[in-house]
Design a protein around this motif. Structure first.
Motif, PDB file in Angstrom:
ATOM      1  N   PHE A  34       0.794  -1.169  -0.054  1.00  0.00           N
ATOM      2  CA  PHE A  34      -0.030   0.050  -0.064  1.00  0.00           C
ATOM      3  C   PHE A  34       0.696   1.112   0.032  1.00  0.00           C
ATOM      4  O   PHE A  34       0.646   2.282  -0.656  1.00  0.00           O
ATOM      5  CB  PHE A  34      -0.875   0.115   1.274  1.00  0.00           C
ATOM      6  CG  PHE A  34      -2.210  -0.918   1.184  1.00  0.00           C
ATOM      7  CD1 PHE A  34      -3.185  -0.571   0.229  1.00  0.00           C
ATOM      8  CD2 PHE A  34      -2.005  -2.107   1.896  1.00  0.00           C
ATOM      9  CE1 PHE A  34      -4.169  -1.662   0.170  1.00  0.00           C
ATOM     10  CE2 PHE A  34      -3.287  -3.145   1.677  1.00  0.00           C
ATOM     11  CZ  PHE A  34      -4.133  -2.722   0.901  1.00  0.00           C
ATOM     12  N   TYR A  35       1.960   1.185   0.649  1.00  0.00           N
ATOM     13  CA  TYR A  35       2.811   2.380   0.740  1.00  0.00           C
ATOM     14  C   TYR A  35       3.305   2.730  -0.813  1.00  0.00           C
ATOM     15  O   TYR A  35       3.590   3.674  -1.190  1.00  0.00           O
ATOM     16  CB  TYR A  35       4.085   2.087   1.751  1.00  0.00           C
ATOM     17  CG  TYR A  35       5.192   3.086   1.777  1.00  0.00           C
ATOM     18  CD1 TYR A  35       4.984   4.408   1.947  1.00  0.00           C
ATOM     19  CD2 TYR A  35       6.374   2.686   1.054  1.00  0.00           C
ATOM     20  CE1 TYR A  35       6.178   5.203   1.796  1.00  0.00           C
ATOM     21  CE2 TYR A  35       7.495   3.595   1.079  1.00  0.00           C
ATOM     22  CZ  TYR A  35       7.251   4.744   1.421  1.00  0.00           C
ATOM     23  OH  TYR A  35       8.448   5.495   1.223  1.00  0.00           O
ATOM     24  N   ASN A  36       4.091   1.731  -1.383  1.00  0.00           N
ATOM     25  CA  ASN A  36       4.711   1.710  -2.774  1.00  0.00           C
ATOM     26  C   ASN A  36       3.775   2.162  -3.562  1.00  0.00           C
ATOM     27  O   ASN A  36       3.986   3.023  -4.493  1.00  0.00           O
ATOM     28  CB  ASN A  36       5.058   0.396  -2.976  1.00  0.00           C
ATOM     29  CG  ASN A  36       6.482   0.041  -2.270  1.00  0.00           C
ATOM     30  OD1 ASN A  36       7.122   0.854  -1.698  1.00  0.00           O
ATOM     31  ND2 ASN A  36       6.573  -1.348  -2.072  1.00  0.00           N
ATOM     32  N   ILE A  37       2.454   1.862  -3.595  1.00  0.00           N
ATOM     33  CA  ILE A  37       1.400   2.151  -4.644  1.00  0.00           C
ATOM     34  C   ILE A  37       1.043   3.449  -4.219  1.00  0.00           C
ATOM     35  O   ILE A  37       0.762   4.508  -5.326  1.00  0.00           O
ATOM     36  CB  ILE A  37       0.219   1.296  -4.454  1.00  0.00           C
ATOM     37  CG1 ILE A  37       0.312  -0.087  -5.063  1.00  0.00           C
ATOM     38  CG2 ILE A  37      -1.115   1.981  -5.299  1.00  0.00           C
ATOM     39  CD1 ILE A  37      -0.559  -0.936  -4.673  1.00  0.00           C
ATOM     40  N   ASP A  38       0.901   4.137  -3.189  1.00  0.00           N
ATOM     41  CA  ASP A  38       0.767   5.336  -2.710  1.00  0.00           C
ATOM     42  C   ASP A  38       1.821   6.394  -3.054  1.00  0.00           C
ATOM     43  O   ASP A  38       1.355   7.659  -3.948  1.00  0.00           O
ATOM     44  CB  ASP A  38       0.739   5.497  -1.004  1.00  0.00           C
ATOM     45  CG  ASP A  38       0.329   6.936  -0.547  1.00  0.00           C
ATOM     46  OD1 ASP A  38       0.900   8.007  -1.299  1.00  0.00           O
ATOM     47  OD2 ASP A  38      -0.392   6.979   0.361  1.00  0.00           O
ATOM     48  N   LYS A  39       3.066   6.113  -3.221  1.00  0.00           N
ATOM     49  CA  LYS A  39       4.073   6.916  -3.977  1.00  0.00           C
ATOM     50  C   LYS A  39       4.050   6.959  -5.270  1.00  0.00           C
ATOM     51  O   LYS A  39       4.545   7.856  -6.027  1.00  0.00           O
ATOM     52  CB  LYS A  39       5.458   6.333  -3.276  1.00  0.00           C
ATOM     53  CG  LYS A  39       5.522   6.479  -1.757  1.00  0.00           C
ATOM     54  CD  LYS A  39       5.414   8.259  -1.343  1.00  0.00           C
ATOM     55  CE  LYS A  39       5.743   8.185   0.005  1.00  0.00           C
ATOM     56  NZ  LYS A  39       5.339   9.644   0.502  1.00  0.00           N
ATOM     57  N   ASN A  40       4.174   5.701  -5.724  1.00  0.00           N
ATOM     58  CA  ASN A  40       4.259   5.383  -7.614  1.00  0.00           C
ATOM     59  C   ASN A  40       3.005   5.624  -8.087  1.00  0.00           C
ATOM     60  O   ASN A  40       3.171   6.009  -9.582  1.00  0.00           O
ATOM     61  CB  ASN A  40       4.732   4.016  -7.582  1.00  0.00           C
ATOM     62  CG  ASN A  40       6.074   3.694  -6.979  1.00  0.00           C
ATOM     63  OD1 ASN A  40       6.944   4.622  -6.603  1.00  0.00           O
ATOM     64  ND2 ASN A  40       6.022   2.436  -6.379  1.00  0.00           N
ATOM     65  N   TYR A  41       1.923   5.750  -7.717  1.00  0.00           N
ATOM     66  CA  TYR A  41       0.589   5.729  -8.569  1.00  0.00           C
ATOM     67  C   TYR A  41      -0.192   7.092  -8.279  1.00  0.00           C
ATOM     68  O   TYR A  41      -1.055   7.512  -8.800  1.00  0.00           O
ATOM     69  CB  TYR A  41      -0.210   4.533  -8.442  1.00  0.00           C
ATOM     70  CG  TYR A  41       0.466   3.266  -9.055  1.00  0.00           C
ATOM     71  CD1 TYR A  41       0.390   2.997 -10.425  1.00  0.00           C
ATOM     72  CD2 TYR A  41       1.255   2.493  -8.142  1.00  0.00           C
ATOM     73  CE1 TYR A  41       1.085   1.876 -11.135  1.00  0.00           C
ATOM     74  CE2 TYR A  41       1.916   1.219  -8.925  1.00  0.00           C
ATOM     75  CZ  TYR A  41       1.704   1.244  -9.921  1.00  0.00           C
ATOM     76  OH  TYR A  41       2.441  -0.129 -10.733  1.00  0.00           O
ATOM     77  N   HIS A  42       0.293   7.733  -7.155  1.00  0.00           N
ATOM     78  CA  HIS A  42      -0.349   9.184  -6.658  1.00  0.00           C
ATOM     79  C   HIS A  42      -1.809   8.691  -6.678  1.00  0.00           C
ATOM     80  O   HIS A  42      -2.696   9.440  -7.056  1.00  0.00           O
ATOM     81  CB  HIS A  42      -0.300  10.028  -7.921  1.00  0.00           C
ATOM     82  CG  HIS A  42       1.230  10.368  -8.189  1.00  0.00           C
ATOM     83  ND1 HIS A  42       1.912  11.305  -7.402  1.00  0.00           N
ATOM     84  CD2 HIS A  42       1.983  10.300  -9.237  1.00  0.00           C
ATOM     85  CE1 HIS A  42       3.446  11.317  -7.859  1.00  0.00           C
ATOM     86  NE2 HIS A  42       3.124  10.656  -9.004  1.00  0.00           N
ATOM     87  N   ILE A  43      -2.129   7.871  -5.790  1.00  0.00           N
ATOM     88  CA  ILE A  43      -3.288   7.358  -5.140  1.00  0.00           C
ATOM     89  C   ILE A  43      -3.297   7.447  -3.617  1.00  0.00           C
ATOM     90  O   ILE A  43      -2.197   6.751  -2.939  1.00  0.00           O
ATOM     91  CB  ILE A  43      -3.944   6.027  -5.869  1.00  0.00           C
ATOM     92  CG1 ILE A  43      -5.279   6.139  -5.547  1.00  0.00           C
ATOM     93  CG2 ILE A  43      -2.903   4.913  -5.327  1.00  0.00           C
ATOM     94  CD1 ILE A  43      -6.167   4.689  -6.106  1.00  0.00           C
ATOM     95  N   ASN A  44      -4.188   7.735  -2.934  1.00  0.00           N
ATOM     96  CA  ASN A  44      -4.362   7.721  -1.335  1.00  0.00           C
ATOM     97  C   ASN A  44      -4.427   6.207  -1.216  1.00  0.00           C
ATOM     98  O   ASN A  44      -5.497   5.636  -1.262  1.00  0.00           O
ATOM     99  CB  ASN A  44      -5.621   8.272  -1.086  1.00  0.00           C
ATOM    100  CG  ASN A  44      -5.520   8.542   0.560  1.00  0.00           C
ATOM    101  OD1 ASN A  44      -5.416   7.674   1.343  1.00  0.00           O
ATOM    102  ND2 ASN A  44      -5.880   9.775   1.070  1.00  0.00           N
ATOM    103  N   GLY A  45      -3.193   5.640  -0.645  1.00  0.00           N
ATOM    104  CA  GLY A  45      -3.003   4.512   0.038  1.00  0.00           C
ATOM    105  C   GLY A  45      -3.989   3.858   0.776  1.00  0.00           C
ATOM    106  O   GLY A  45      -4.371   2.795   1.178  1.00  0.00           O
ATOM    107  N   VAL A  46      -4.417   5.036   1.969  1.00  0.00           N
ATOM    108  CA  VAL A  46      -5.195   4.713   2.730  1.00  0.00           C
ATOM    109  C   VAL A  46      -6.534   4.427   2.412  1.00  0.00           C
ATOM    110  O   VAL A  46      -7.228   3.404   2.921  1.00  0.00           O
ATOM    111  CB  VAL A  46      -5.259   5.849   3.961  1.00  0.00           C
ATOM    112  CG1 VAL A  46      -6.228   5.709   5.135  1.00  0.00           C
ATOM    113  CG2 VAL A  46      -3.900   6.173   4.431  1.00  0.00           C
ATOM    114  N   PHE A  47      -7.121   5.270   1.466  1.00  0.00           N
ATOM    115  CA  PHE A  47      -8.338   4.954   0.796  1.00  0.00           C
ATOM    116  C   PHE A  47      -8.391   3.421   0.103  1.00  0.00           C
ATOM    117  O   PHE A  47      -9.201   2.697   0.354  1.00  0.00           O
ATOM    118  CB  PHE A  47      -8.477   6.002  -0.311  1.00  0.00           C
ATOM    119  CG  PHE A  47      -9.588   5.603  -1.398  1.00  0.00           C
ATOM    120  CD1 PHE A  47     -10.978   5.555  -0.945  1.00  0.00           C
ATOM    121  CD2 PHE A  47      -9.221   5.329  -2.795  1.00  0.00           C
ATOM    122  CE1 PHE A  47     -11.849   5.106  -2.083  1.00  0.00           C
ATOM    123  CE2 PHE A  47     -10.056   5.027  -3.673  1.00  0.00           C
ATOM    124  CZ  PHE A  47     -11.316   4.982  -3.427  1.00  0.00           C
TER     125      PHE A  47
END
Length: 481
Positions: free
Chosen positions: A358-371
């Protein structure tokens, strides 16, 4: 005074006499011509001598006279000390040998016997007499060298010299106590001085200023000296960033009864603008100015941990139903591990084990990982659903209401399913068409209805209340920061 010392004194006196004779011989004199007995010796002086020779002779004569005076003074002083010492010792000897008055009544034989004994005692006392050494003996050679070798002179001069500026101090309540700031630089002036300089062996030893005339006035230096204990205690200055230590009310004026502008949450940063005494501070919070109590403020220098608390508080403040989901949360990997670990509902630790995903996706895909994590929790029941367990599909992705299990996708790993759903949301739901996204691609925006959670709900889920259910999990995770 010891006898040996007395003998040494005699030797010193003889040596001084010899030195005096040598000094006298230093002046060249012409031998006197004896004319006859009873008549005076006549010394002819050549009146045609060169003036320089005459001057040298006079100077040598002066030196000889000074030397004779010093030697005479030394001899008198030493003789006086010697006489005084002998007198004191003789007085003590007479006192010891004083005979009783009754001796007059003795017979002549007894008197003769007593006289003999007295003479023997006197000789013994004379033998035992010890003379003290004069510790303060005058060293003639040193005196002569000191007076002859030092050349003294004086010089009159007129010079232009710098004129020092004065320093003026002003108390400044907007500076930390004890701190000084130069507000106006001092400039030295000029002065014309008349002075007499004294030299010894060409070395300046003193000077006497006769007159000083100011040519150009000096500019005083002005220094502000701080008096604020609050700034000193917090190691702060006006314009610095400070932090509130609790939830505080932002007031319109520096009064308890003043109207409230708003509330500033604990650990949030503000900018210090002015001081109203030591009780109230004028601050700026996100561009809004007002007053808070000085005691409710601190700095990172005094409270280092406040920086981390401020970061978390700022992240929490971004949470809201209208927040944009196409931005990173700015959470660290440690933040994701913290909020997804230790949840009792995560019985199989599926969310906990995928915190880094979830952390990597938050950084690499510009999407709220908590969402994204909240969606997974809601759709899979914290990873306990059959689709989640059997197909490693935390979102029920691909499922239709008529046959959810059969129509849902299967993945090799949970991370694979998480990444696929993230790409679908970025490309079709949370970005308008043509928006640059991951891997130099552009968003299609096929199901875009805004970047909010309610906008995603419009085309993603058939449940119209889906966005509220997902948002509750978002609040839960944010509050675990």
């Amino acid at each position: 005074m010891r006898i040996n010392d007395f003998e040494k004194m005699q030797q010193n006196l003889a040596q001084m006499k010899s030195n005096l004779e040598q000094i006298q011989r230093m002046e060249p004199t012409k031998p006197a011509k004896r004319i006859s007995k009873g008549r005076r010796a006549v010394q002819k002086v050549n009146k045609r001598k060169h003036p320089m020779a005459t001057r040298i002779a006079k100077e040598e004569h002066i030196i000889v006279m000074i030397t004779i005076a010093i030697v005479a003074f030394t001899f008198i002083f030493s003789t006086s000390i010697f006489a005084k010492t002998i007198s004191e010792n003789l007085t003590e000897s007479q006192t010891v040998r004083e005979e009783p008055k009754e001796q007059n009544n003795l017979s002549s034989e007894n008197q003769e016997q007593l006289q003999e004994e007295s003479q023997q005692e006197g000789q013994a006392e004379t033998t035992d007499l010890v003379l003290e050494k004069n510790k303060n003996a005058i060293q003639l050679e040193e005196i002569l060298l000191e007076n002859v070798s030092v050349l003294k002179s004086k010089e009159y001069a007129e010079e232009e010299r710098p004129l020092d500026f004065e320093i003026t101090y002003n108390e400044n309540p907007n500076l930390p106590e004890g701190e000084e700031v130069v507000t106006t630089e001092g400039i030295a002036g000029k002065q014309q001085v008349k002075v007499i300089k004294s030299y010894e062996n060409d070395e300046l030893v003193s000077e006497d200023v006769l007159e000083a005339i100011v040519i150009e006035k000096a500019t005083p230096q002005i220094v502000d000296r701080g008096t604020s204990k609050f700034l000193n205690n917090n190691k702060a200055h006006l314009g610095d960033t400070m932090y509130v230590t609790k939830d505080v009310s932002l007031k319109e004026t520096a009064k308890d009864s003043a109207s409230e502008i708003g509330t500033i949450l604990k650990s949030l940063d503000v900018t210090l603008k002015e001081l109203e005494g030591e009780e109230w501070c004028k601050i700026s919070y996100d561009g809004i100015e007002g007053y808070v109590k000085c005691k409710d403020l601190t700095t990172s220098k005094v409270t280092p941990g406040i920086l981390e608390l401020n970061r978390i508080q700022r992240i929490k403040m971004t949470l809201g139903k209208e927040m944009s989901l196409n931005r990173s949360t700015n959470l660290t990997l440690e933040d994701y591990k913290r909020i997804l670990s230790g949840n009792p509902a995560d019985k199989n630790h599926i969310l906990e084990q995928n915190a880094e995903t979830f952390y990597n996706i938050d950084k690499n895909y510009h999407i709220n990982g908590v969402f994204l994590a909240s969606m997974a929790i809601h759709e899979s029941g914290w990873g306990t659903s059959t689709i989640a367990k059997d197909k490693k599909n935390l979102f029920g992705y691909g499922a239709y209401d008529s046959s959810p299990y059969d129509s849902s996708f299967s993945f090799e790993t949970y991370a694979e399913g998480i990444e696929l759903v993230a790409k679908v949301l970025v490309k079709n739901y949370i970005n308008e068409a043509g928006t640059p996204i991951y891997e130099n691609e552009l968003a299609k925006g096929s199901y875009y209805n805004g970047s909010t959670i309610a906008g995603v709900n419009t085309r993603y889920a058939s449940d119209s209340n889906w966005h509220n259910k997902v948002y509750k999990y978002m609040e839960y995770l944010y509050n675990r920061l």
